[in-house]
Design a protein around this motif. Structure first.
Motif, short mmCIF file in Angstrom:
data_model
loop_
_atom_site.label_atom_id
_atom_site.label_comp_id
_atom_site.label_asym_id
_atom_site.label_seq_id
_atom_site.Cartn_x
_atom_site.Cartn_y
_atom_site.Cartn_z
N ALA A 1 1.69 13.93 -14.14
CA ALA A 1 0.65 14.47 -14.87
C ALA A 1 0.61 15.84 -15.00
O ALA A 1 0.19 16.67 -15.97
CB ALA A 1 -0.68 13.65 -14.45
N LEU B 1 2.71 9.85 -9.92
CA LEU B 1 1.87 9.95 -11.05
C LEU B 1 1.10 11.33 -11.44
O LEU B 1 0.96 11.91 -12.10
CB LEU B 1 0.66 8.88 -10.86
CG LEU B 1 0.92 7.39 -11.52
CD1 LEU B 1 -0.19 6.64 -11.40
CD2 LEU B 1 1.23 7.63 -12.87
N VAL B 2 0.58 11.75 -9.93
CA VAL B 2 -0.09 13.22 -9.96
C VAL B 2 1.12 14.19 -10.53
O VAL B 2 0.80 15.15 -11.30
CB VAL B 2 -0.69 13.54 -8.58
CG1 VAL B 2 -1.07 14.93 -8.49
CG2 VAL B 2 -1.66 12.46 -8.21
N ARG C 1 2.27 1.84 -3.25
CA ARG C 1 1.25 2.33 -4.17
C ARG C 1 0.92 3.67 -4.20
O ARG C 1 0.84 4.63 -5.27
CB ARG C 1 -0.04 1.52 -4.06
CG ARG C 1 -1.17 1.94 -5.02
CD ARG C 1 -0.84 1.54 -6.58
NE ARG C 1 -1.89 2.02 -7.53
CZ ARG C 1 -1.71 2.47 -8.54
NH1 ARG C 1 -0.47 2.31 -9.31
NH2 ARG C 1 -2.57 2.98 -9.51
N VAL C 2 0.67 4.09 -2.73
CA VAL C 2 0.74 5.39 -2.62
C VAL C 2 1.78 6.55 -3.14
O VAL C 2 1.31 7.74 -3.61
CB VAL C 2 0.31 5.60 -1.04
CG1 VAL C 2 0.54 7.21 -0.59
CG2 VAL C 2 -1.14 5.29 -0.40
N GLU D 1 0.92 -1.15 0.13
CA GLU D 1 0.10 -0.08 0.07
C GLU D 1 0.96 1.24 0.00
O GLU D 1 0.34 2.24 -0.77
CB GLU D 1 -0.88 0.10 1.35
CG GLU D 1 -1.83 1.18 1.44
CD GLU D 1 -3.08 0.84 0.30
OE1 GLU D 1 -3.04 -0.32 -0.56
OE2 GLU D 1 -4.10 1.37 0.36
N LEU E 1 -6.15 7.61 -4.59
CA LEU E 1 -5.65 8.26 -3.17
C LEU E 1 -6.91 8.30 -2.16
O LEU E 1 -6.83 7.60 -1.05
CB LEU E 1 -4.63 9.29 -3.31
CG LEU E 1 -3.23 8.96 -4.00
CD1 LEU E 1 -2.56 10.57 -4.14
CD2 LEU E 1 -2.57 8.23 -2.74
N ALA F 1 -5.59 16.13 -15.08
CA ALA F 1 -4.64 15.17 -15.52
C ALA F 1 -4.39 13.94 -14.48
O ALA F 1 -4.25 13.06 -14.77
CB ALA F 1 -3.42 15.54 -16.14
N LEU G 1 1.21 6.72 -6.61
CA LEU G 1 0.24 7.45 -7.06
C LEU G 1 0.48 8.94 -7.07
O LEU G 1 0.18 9.70 -7.83
CB LEU G 1 -1.10 7.40 -6.37
CG LEU G 1 -1.74 5.90 -6.66
CD1 LEU G 1 -2.71 5.64 -5.50
CD2 LEU G 1 -2.41 6.10 -7.92
#
Lengths: 118, 118
Positions: free
Chosen positions: A99, A95-96, A88-89, A85, B111, B103, A92
């Protein structure tokens, strides 16, 4: 002259009044993944052990599943690792960030071009 | 329960070691546009006049053209307005923010869904 390097973004995700996730928590998670130790990860960021420990506790409380797992035992009290977890956090969050850099690229370039010569 | 509202983003754009533009500067510009006054804009943010003034000076020095124009005269020393460059910089900052939210939407939603019940 505008700086040669493209601008970086420091993003704080604000979930509600009390819960947010920003560069400090992300860097601490990355450091724990790299060093296997909350103390070492905090030290790399110039952070006291207490501050690093408090941030880890805050992150573990903030999410339904803990992000950091502590192993007990040994002279130094055992190590720490990211849970799946936690991985993954962190992914993410990146990813933000990616992006935002990508989608905001044209606006960031226009802003950079407006800077004064230094 | 995860918060009902989608997360917000607080973004600091880091151009180089000394120059950045984040929510504080953006909100101050927006406040000056709204109130026509550096003092009033700062007050709305709980900021001292000195702090607001210093931020305006920093912004005006950071960009090739000033973002805020000061008008002299009158009992209160005149008002302040955004220049067209100031309006554009503020609009570009909001563009970056909107692009990031858009995006990064899927990652932000994932999240949020991981938050603990509160």
């Amino acid at each position: 002259m505008p700086p040669a390097a493209p601008p970086r973004l420091r993003i704080r995700i604000v979930f509600d009044e009390a819960r947010f996730f920003g560069p400090g928590k992300a860097d601490l998670l990355a450091g724990i993944a790299r060093t296997g130790s909350i103390a070492a990860a905090g030290r790399d960021m110039g952070m006291s052990y207490k501050r690093a420990w408090d941030l880890v506790q805050a992150m573990n409380a903030m999410f339904a599943s803990p992000l950091v797992a502590m192993a007990r035992g040994g002279a130094k009290g055992g190590g720490a690792t990211l849970t799946s977890e936690g991985e993954r956090v962190l992914a993410l969050y990146h990813l933000v960030q990616d992006a935002a850099l990508d989608a905001g690229g044209a606006a960031l370039q226009e802003l950079s071009a407006k800077l004064s010569d230094i």
